[in-house]
Scaffold this motif. Sequence first.
Motif, PDB file in Angstrom:
ATOM      1  N   PHE A  38       0.834  -1.208   0.000  1.00  0.00           N
ATOM      2  CA  PHE A  38       0.000   0.000   0.000  1.00  0.00           C
ATOM      3  C   PHE A  38       0.867   1.255   0.000  1.00  0.00           C
ATOM      4  O   PHE A  38       0.645   2.174  -0.798  1.00  0.00           O
ATOM      5  N   ALA A  39       1.858   1.310   0.902  1.00  0.00           N
ATOM      6  CA  ALA A  39       2.691   2.511   1.021  1.00  0.00           C
ATOM      7  C   ALA A  39       3.467   2.772  -0.269  1.00  0.00           C
ATOM      8  O   ALA A  39       3.492   3.897  -0.787  1.00  0.00           O
ATOM      9  N   THR A  40       4.087   1.739  -0.824  1.00  0.00           N
ATOM     10  CA  THR A  40       4.862   1.923  -2.050  1.00  0.00           C
ATOM     11  C   THR A  40       3.959   2.177  -3.247  1.00  0.00           C
ATOM     12  O   THR A  40       4.322   2.912  -4.171  1.00  0.00           O
ATOM     13  N   GLY A  41       2.758   1.592  -3.240  1.00  0.00           N
ATOM     14  CA  GLY A  41       1.822   1.822  -4.337  1.00  0.00           C
ATOM     15  C   GLY A  41       1.307   3.250  -4.361  1.00  0.00           C
ATOM     16  O   GLY A  41       1.178   3.850  -5.434  1.00  0.00           O
ATOM     17  N   VAL A  42       1.003   3.810  -3.190  1.00  0.00           N
ATOM     18  CA  VAL A  42       0.555   5.204  -3.127  1.00  0.00           C
ATOM     19  C   VAL A  42       1.679   6.127  -3.586  1.00  0.00           C
ATOM     20  O   VAL A  42       1.453   7.102  -4.322  1.00  0.00           O
ATOM     21  N   PHE A  43       2.914   5.819  -3.160  1.00  0.00           N
ATOM     22  CA  PHE A  43       4.058   6.623  -3.602  1.00  0.00           C
ATOM     23  C   PHE A  43       4.180   6.588  -5.124  1.00  0.00           C
ATOM     24  O   PHE A  43       4.365   7.628  -5.776  1.00  0.00           O
ATOM     25  N   SER A  44       4.053   5.408  -5.715  1.00  0.00           N
ATOM     26  CA  SER A  44       4.156   5.273  -7.168  1.00  0.00           C
ATOM     27  C   SER A  44       3.038   6.040  -7.858  1.00  0.00           C
ATOM     28  O   SER A  44       3.258   6.715  -8.873  1.00  0.00           O
ATOM     29  N   HIS A  45       1.830   5.956  -7.304  1.00  0.00           N
ATOM     30  CA  HIS A  45       0.688   6.634  -7.928  1.00  0.00           C
ATOM     31  C   HIS A  45       0.892   8.143  -7.957  1.00  0.00           C
ATOM     32  O   HIS A  45       0.634   8.799  -8.983  1.00  0.00           O
ATOM     33  N   ASP A  56       5.716  20.147  -7.526  1.00  0.00           N
ATOM     34  CA  ASP A  56       7.026  20.770  -7.327  1.00  0.00           C
ATOM     35  C   ASP A  56       7.708  20.339  -6.034  1.00  0.00           C
ATOM     36  O   ASP A  56       8.799  20.811  -5.733  1.00  0.00           O
ATOM     37  N   ARG A  57       7.056  19.475  -5.278  1.00  0.00           N
ATOM     38  CA  ARG A  57       7.636  19.020  -4.009  1.00  0.00           C
ATOM     39  C   ARG A  57       8.162  17.584  -4.079  1.00  0.00           C
ATOM     40  O   ARG A  57       8.814  17.127  -3.147  1.00  0.00           O
ATOM     41  N   LEU A  58       7.857  16.895  -5.149  1.00  0.00           N
ATOM     42  CA  LEU A  58       8.325  15.512  -5.261  1.00  0.00           C
ATOM     43  C   LEU A  58       9.843  15.486  -5.349  1.00  0.00           C
ATOM     44  O   LEU A  58      10.447  16.254  -6.096  1.00  0.00           O
ATOM     45  N   PRO A  59      10.490  14.588  -4.608  1.00  0.00           N
ATOM     46  CA  PRO A  59      11.959  14.577  -4.571  1.00  0.00           C
ATOM     47  C   PRO A  59      12.560  13.870  -5.771  1.00  0.00           C
ATOM     48  O   PRO A  59      12.052  12.847  -6.239  1.00  0.00           O
ATOM     49  N   SER A  60      13.655  14.404  -6.274  1.00  0.00           N
ATOM     50  CA  SER A  60      14.381  13.740  -7.357  1.00  0.00           C
ATOM     51  C   SER A  60      15.515  12.861  -6.828  1.00  0.00           C
ATOM     52  O   SER A  60      16.169  12.174  -7.609  1.00  0.00           O
ATOM     53  N   ARG A  61      15.741  12.876  -5.537  1.00  0.00           N
ATOM     54  CA  ARG A  61      16.778  12.043  -4.928  1.00  0.00           C
ATOM     55  C   ARG A  61      16.180  11.235  -3.785  1.00  0.00           C
ATOM     56  O   ARG A  61      15.220  11.687  -3.164  1.00  0.00           O
ATOM     57  N   TRP A  64      17.939   6.362  -7.083  1.00  0.00           N
ATOM     58  CA  TRP A  64      17.469   4.983  -7.185  1.00  0.00           C
ATOM     59  C   TRP A  64      16.205   4.758  -6.362  1.00  0.00           C
ATOM     60  O   TRP A  64      15.772   3.618  -6.180  1.00  0.00           O
ATOM     61  N   GLY A  65      15.586   5.833  -5.866  1.00  0.00           N
ATOM     62  CA  GLY A  65      14.454   5.684  -4.954  1.00  0.00           C
ATOM     63  C   GLY A  65      13.293   4.904  -5.545  1.00  0.00           C
ATOM     64  O   GLY A  65      12.759   3.988  -4.914  1.00  0.00           O
ATOM     65  N   TYR A  66      12.882   5.261  -6.773  1.00  0.00           N
ATOM     66  CA  TYR A  66      11.728   4.563  -7.359  1.00  0.00           C
ATOM     67  C   TYR A  66      12.070   3.115  -7.685  1.00  0.00           C
ATOM     68  O   TYR A  66      11.211   2.233  -7.600  1.00  0.00           O
ATOM     69  N   ARG A  67      13.317   2.866  -8.045  1.00  0.00           N
ATOM     70  CA  ARG A  67      13.724   1.483  -8.300  1.00  0.00           C
ATOM     71  C   ARG A  67      13.524   0.634  -7.051  1.00  0.00           C
ATOM     72  O   ARG A  67      13.042  -0.505  -7.128  1.00  0.00           O
ATOM     73  N   LEU A  68      13.862   1.188  -5.891  1.00  0.00           N
ATOM     74  CA  LEU A  68      13.699   0.465  -4.634  1.00  0.00           C
ATOM     75  C   LEU A  68      12.235   0.298  -4.271  1.00  0.00           C
ATOM     76  O   LEU A  68      11.776  -0.806  -3.982  1.00  0.00           O
ATOM     77  N   THR A  69      11.471   1.390  -4.288  1.00  0.00           N
ATOM     78  CA  THR A  69      10.084   1.320  -3.814  1.00  0.00           C
ATOM     79  C   THR A  69       9.210   0.469  -4.730  1.00  0.00           C
ATOM     80  O   THR A  69       8.404  -0.333  -4.251  1.00  0.00           O
ATOM     81  N   GLN A  70       9.374   0.607  -6.048  1.00  0.00           N
ATOM     82  CA  GLN A  70       8.534  -0.196  -6.936  1.00  0.00           C
ATOM     83  C   GLN A  70       8.975  -1.643  -6.950  1.00  0.00           C
ATOM     84  O   GLN A  70       8.147  -2.546  -7.098  1.00  0.00           O
ATOM     85  N   GLY A  71      10.277  -1.883  -6.780  1.00  0.00           N
ATOM     86  CA  GLY A  71      10.728  -3.262  -6.629  1.00  0.00           C
ATOM     87  C   GLY A  71      10.120  -3.908  -5.401  1.00  0.00           C
ATOM     88  O   GLY A  71       9.651  -5.054  -5.444  1.00  0.00           O
ATOM     89  N   LEU A  72      10.104  -3.178  -4.280  1.00  0.00           N
ATOM     90  CA  LEU A  72       9.460  -3.682  -3.067  1.00  0.00           C
ATOM     91  C   LEU A  72       7.976  -3.925  -3.284  1.00  0.00           C
ATOM     92  O   LEU A  72       7.409  -4.907  -2.793  1.00  0.00           O
ATOM     93  N   HIS A  73       7.341  -3.022  -4.017  1.00  0.00           N
ATOM     94  CA  HIS A  73       5.900  -3.150  -4.259  1.00  0.00           C
ATOM     95  C   HIS A  73       5.583  -4.458  -4.971  1.00  0.00           C
ATOM     96  O   HIS A  73       4.700  -5.216  -4.549  1.00  0.00           O
ATOM     97  N   VAL A  74       6.315  -4.736  -6.033  1.00  0.00           N
ATOM     98  CA  VAL A  74       6.041  -5.932  -6.816  1.00  0.00           C
ATOM     99  C   VAL A  74       6.492  -7.189  -6.071  1.00  0.00           C
ATOM    100  O   VAL A  74       5.790  -8.210  -6.077  1.00  0.00           O
ATOM    101  N   ASN A 364      14.871   8.977  -9.966  1.00  0.00           N
ATOM    102  CA  ASN A 364      13.724   8.722  -9.088  1.00  0.00           C
ATOM    103  C   ASN A 364      12.394   8.926  -9.805  1.00  0.00           C
ATOM    104  O   ASN A 364      11.474   9.545  -9.280  1.00  0.00           O
ATOM    105  N   ARG A 365      12.282   8.374 -11.027  1.00  0.00           N
ATOM    106  CA  ARG A 365      11.067   8.535 -11.819  1.00  0.00           C
ATOM    107  C   ARG A 365      10.604   7.186 -12.356  1.00  0.00           C
ATOM    108  O   ARG A 365      11.428   6.330 -12.725  1.00  0.00           O
ATOM    109  N   PRO A 366       9.278   6.967 -12.462  1.00  0.00           N
ATOM    110  CA  PRO A 366       8.783   5.756 -13.131  1.00  0.00           C
ATOM    111  C   PRO A 366       9.173   5.747 -14.598  1.00  0.00           C
ATOM    112  O   PRO A 366       9.285   6.801 -15.237  1.00  0.00           O
ATOM    113  N   GLY A 367       9.335   4.556 -15.130  1.00  0.00           N
ATOM    114  CA  GLY A 367       9.737   4.433 -16.521  1.00  0.00           C
ATOM    115  C   GLY A 367       8.764   5.071 -17.496  1.00  0.00           C
ATOM    116  O   GLY A 367       9.173   5.586 -18.544  1.00  0.00           O
ATOM    117  N   VAL A 368       7.462   5.067 -17.179  1.00  0.00           N
ATOM    118  CA  VAL A 368       6.487   5.651 -18.096  1.00  0.00           C
ATOM    119  C   VAL A 368       6.662   7.161 -18.236  1.00  0.00           C
ATOM    120  O   VAL A 368       6.167   7.760 -19.193  1.00  0.00           O
TER     121      VAL A 368
END
Length: 380
Positions: A38-45, A56-61, A64-74, A364-368
């Motif tokens: 749930f936590a990682t999915g909301v972050f991804s959404h 303008d507040r989303l962090p770019s550092r 590797w952040g999104y790689r970690l969180t979305q990997g954990l999600h799946v 720190n961005r989704p591939g899409v």
Amino acid sequence: MRFTPPHGPPITFRARLHDARTATVIGRLLGLALLVCFATGVFSHYLQHPPPWLADRLPSRPSWGYRLTQGLHVVCGTAAIPLLLAKLWAVYPRLFAWPPVRSVRHALERLSVAVLVAAGIFELFTGLLNTFQWYPWPFSFVPAHYAVAWILLGAVLLHVAVQWPTIREHFTRRSPGTAALPEADGPDRRQLLAAVAAGVGAVTLTTVGQSVTALGPLDLFAPRSPAHGPQGLPVNRTADAARVTAASLADWRLTVAGPRPYSLTAAELRALPQYEVTLPIACVEGWSKSARWTGVRVRDLLERAGAGPGAGCRVVSLEAVGAYRVMEMGRRYAQDPLTLLALRIDGEVLSLDHGYPARIIAPNRPGVLQTKWVGRLEVM
């Protein structure tokens, strides 16, 4: 446990492991997996669809952040499937308890269980099919998956609240009578839990390689191997699917719109100062892989168009159709020195499927949102 149907002899569930202690032990692990999902999915959404106040507040550092969180999600979502099946096996005799409703508390418990089971099955199995990019349903996956996640969270909280006395009892190991059950009633609880752990470990180890490079050799059942694809990197959306052809790019120019608009040919873009960064492509389906990208800093292109230091950016792709044909970057991404309009990958010119002649690569961005076939940048 006995169930007496309206007609016929009573049905008795005698297996010792259809009990509250077994259900609680498995439920702890399932609850933890669902919480991480749930936590990682909301972050991804919110990375993919940020509301205006958050963009303008989303962090770019970290990069590797999104790689970690979305990997954990799946990974946690995949591991939760055998846990959910084991949990249902442990509690299913209670579905046949008679009478079906004995009190208000019991009615709330059954309601929470019904919603919990339905939402849990929906989330886990639609999420699993999403990793294969297979959508055998008439609705849009992303909004449905996101909405049902909140329903699932509410059902979990209601279920825990209703079952708290039982959960507390088994956390403190004061459940009466379990030691007196005969060995013939079934396998030992430890053996069952070991089997469940083995199942979780098996599905995790044979799929996690798509996210964890070191475990790539064990990636037997994941839908995608990060080692396979043009230029050593997988492709989700091909140029053919996006209706982009080499012929349509013959006269390509990059347009940068702002207070001082301008355009650049491919040769002029290559003549600008080039930077090299190592960043991962991390997709919502769970796979990720790092590569060396070479190109021009987006913030330099925006500055040349008259953008201030706090400007964001809108990116428009040349693809004819697609939900992410137009992408917006908040100022933290647009101004990050790691964010490039990339022209090369691992020293090679981008292939057409990887976004030739230019694509976005940002930390720190989704591939899409790593837009390919870029034709226009707009100062925001």
